[in-house]
Design an enzyme around this catalytic site. Structure first.
Site, PDB file in Angstrom:
ATOM      1  N   ASP A 245      36.003  36.900  47.645  1.00 23.20           N
ATOM      2  CA  ASP A 245      36.590  37.595  48.799  1.00 23.20           C
ATOM      3  C   ASP A 245      38.102  37.765  48.614  1.00 23.20           C
ATOM      4  OD1 ASP A 245      36.665  38.813  51.249  1.00 23.20           O
ATOM      5  OD2 ASP A 245      36.642  36.948  52.399  1.00 23.20           O
TER       6      ASP A 245
ATOM      7  N   HIS B 204      39.243  45.858  44.027  1.00 25.31           N
ATOM      8  CA  HIS B 204      37.922  45.574  43.451  1.00 25.31           C
ATOM      9  C   HIS B 204      37.973  45.678  41.925  1.00 25.31           C
ATOM     10  CE1 HIS B 204      36.313  45.304  47.413  1.00 25.31           C
ATOM     11  NE2 HIS B 204      36.410  46.589  47.689  1.00 25.31           N
TER      12      HIS B 204
ATOM     13  N   LEU C 159      24.809  31.228  29.141  1.00 20.84           N
ATOM     14  CA  LEU C 159      25.148  31.240  30.574  1.00 20.84           C
ATOM     15  C   LEU C 159      24.342  32.338  31.252  1.00 20.84           C
ATOM     16  CD1 LEU C 159      27.190  30.415  32.948  1.00 20.84           C
ATOM     17  CD2 LEU C 159      28.512  32.400  32.226  1.00 20.84           C
TER      18      LEU C 159
HETATM   19  C1  FPP Z   1      35.116  41.130  49.072  1.00 21.27           C
HETATM   20  O1  FPP Z   1      36.476  41.410  49.197  1.00 21.27           O
HETATM   21  C2  FPP Z   1      34.639  41.673  47.807  1.00 21.27           C
HETATM   22  C3  FPP Z   1      33.651  42.595  47.681  1.00 21.27           C
HETATM   23  C4  FPP Z   1      32.924  43.166  48.819  1.00 21.27           C
HETATM   24  C5  FPP Z   1      33.293  43.104  46.376  1.00 21.27           C
HETATM   25  C6  FPP Z   1      33.367  42.106  45.274  1.00 21.27           C
HETATM   26  C7  FPP Z   1      33.356  42.844  44.004  1.00 21.27           C
HETATM   27  C8  FPP Z   1      34.066  42.513  42.919  1.00 21.27           C
HETATM   28  C9  FPP Z   1      34.907  41.317  42.765  1.00 21.27           C
HETATM   29  C10 FPP Z   1      34.033  43.368  41.759  1.00 21.27           C
HETATM   30  C11 FPP Z   1      32.975  42.898  40.830  1.00 21.27           C
HETATM   31  C12 FPP Z   1      31.893  43.775  41.054  1.00 21.27           C
HETATM   32  C13 FPP Z   1      30.911  44.050  40.261  1.00 21.27           C
HETATM   33  C14 FPP Z   1      30.208  45.254  40.625  1.00 21.27           C
HETATM   34  C15 FPP Z   1      30.455  43.241  39.108  1.00 21.27           C
HETATM   35  P1  FPP Z   1      36.953  42.269  50.441  1.00 21.27           P
HETATM   36  O2  FPP Z   1      36.902  43.700  50.038  1.00 21.27           O
HETATM   37  O3  FPP Z   1      36.138  41.933  51.625  1.00 21.27           O
HETATM   38  O4  FPP Z   1      38.442  41.805  50.608  1.00 21.27           O
HETATM   39  P2  FPP Z   1      39.238  41.634  51.984  1.00 21.27           P
HETATM   40  O5  FPP Z   1      38.589  40.504  52.719  1.00 21.27           O
HETATM   41  O6  FPP Z   1      40.618  41.299  51.517  1.00 21.27           O
HETATM   42  O7  FPP Z   1      39.166  42.948  52.689  1.00 21.27           O
END
Ligand code: FPP
Length: 240
Positions: A15, A32, A126
């Site tokens: 997150d 992302h 892994l």
């Molecule tokens: C939450 O952060 C994150 C996500 C919804 C996406 C997580 C995806 C990745 C880390 C990229 C890796 C992905 C793949 C496809 C392998 P948020 O957007 O809710 O952040 P915020 O809370 O700051 O708004």
């Protein structure tokens, strides 16, 4: 690197990507993209530390409710990352496993997931479970539906075997970055006895030192699985 107790299975709610980008006046999708880079570092560090399974939450059943451009951006990132990273994952002995519903995914994404899984199927260093279009409630419901269709009673053992993560032990350690302290529909069944670790770092800033801090914290926990401390002192901790 030798750490005192290495969890066999680590799961992560990655997150904070959106906030990481907003702080830099960048579009959320840039966060992302940076999140994928952070994930690459953590995958490699987990393999080096002898972690056997890493499970990450990349797209939840509820993420469809985000703005359309962010949803399509996340789909593109997944498709691009698969094309780019699979050869290295193969070399590093990582077996990819996609966990989640295929409903609503484009043909391009579905094909990418299937091909990436097939390309890494003989790896065993892994297991990397990528939860994509996944929710803990979806998983329990699909497992119960499968059992009902087969005329099987939904016992704990039968449900365990029908869940999307039945190929892995339950996570020992669940890490959530980004400062929130909630489970957000992640691994609802499997988290029964996981140790929960919350980091204020935004996911793109979560590095090897932060991973080691989480693993060291894990090593300080007494895992009792319903038993008493006295029992744990005289036996090895297992579920019974
Ligand atoms: C939450 O952060 C994150 C996500 C919804 C996406 C997580 C995806 C990745 C880390 C990229 C890796 C992905 C793949 C496809 C392998 P948020 O957007 O809710 O952040 P915020 O809370 O700051 O708004």
């Amino acid at each position: 690197m030798a750490l005192p107790v290495t969890p066999k299975h680590i799961a992560i709610v990655m997150d904070g990507n959106g906030r990481w980008a907003s702080k830099r006046f960048m579009p959320r999708i840039a966060g992302h993209k940076q999140g994928v880079d952070a994930l690459k570092v953590i995958v490699s560090a987990c393999a080096q530390r002898g972690v056997q399974v890493l499970t990450v939450f990349a797209f939840s059943s509820e993420n469809w409710n985000r703005p359309a451009d962010e949803v399509s951006g996340l789909m593109d990132i997944l498709a691009l990352a698969l094309g780019r990273e699979v050869p290295q994952l193969r070399k590093d002995g990582v077996r990819l496993h996609f966990v989640g519903s295929r409903d609503g995914l484009s043909q391009r994404v579905t094909r990418g997931l299937t091909e990436a899984q097939a390309a890494t199927v003989s790896n065993s260093r892994l297991i990397l479970n990528v939860c994509f279009n996944y929710g803990g409630r979806w998983d329990i419901a699909q497992a119960a539906t499968k059992l009902a269709a087969a005329g099987q009673a939904p016992t704990e053992v039968a449900l365990n075997g029908a869940l999307a993560l039945s190929h892995c032990p339950d996570p020992d350690l669940i890490i959530r970055t980004g400062g929130e302290m909630r489970i957000s529909n992640f691994l609802l069944w499997q988290a029964a006895y996981s140790e929960l670790y919350f980091s204020d770092l935004l996911w793109p800033d979560f590095d090897v030192a932060a991973l080691d801090a989480a693993i060291t914290w894990f090593g300080s926990r007494e895992r009792r699985f319903g038993k008493t401390s006295e029992q744990i002192a005289t036996t090895s901790p297992t579920l019974s």
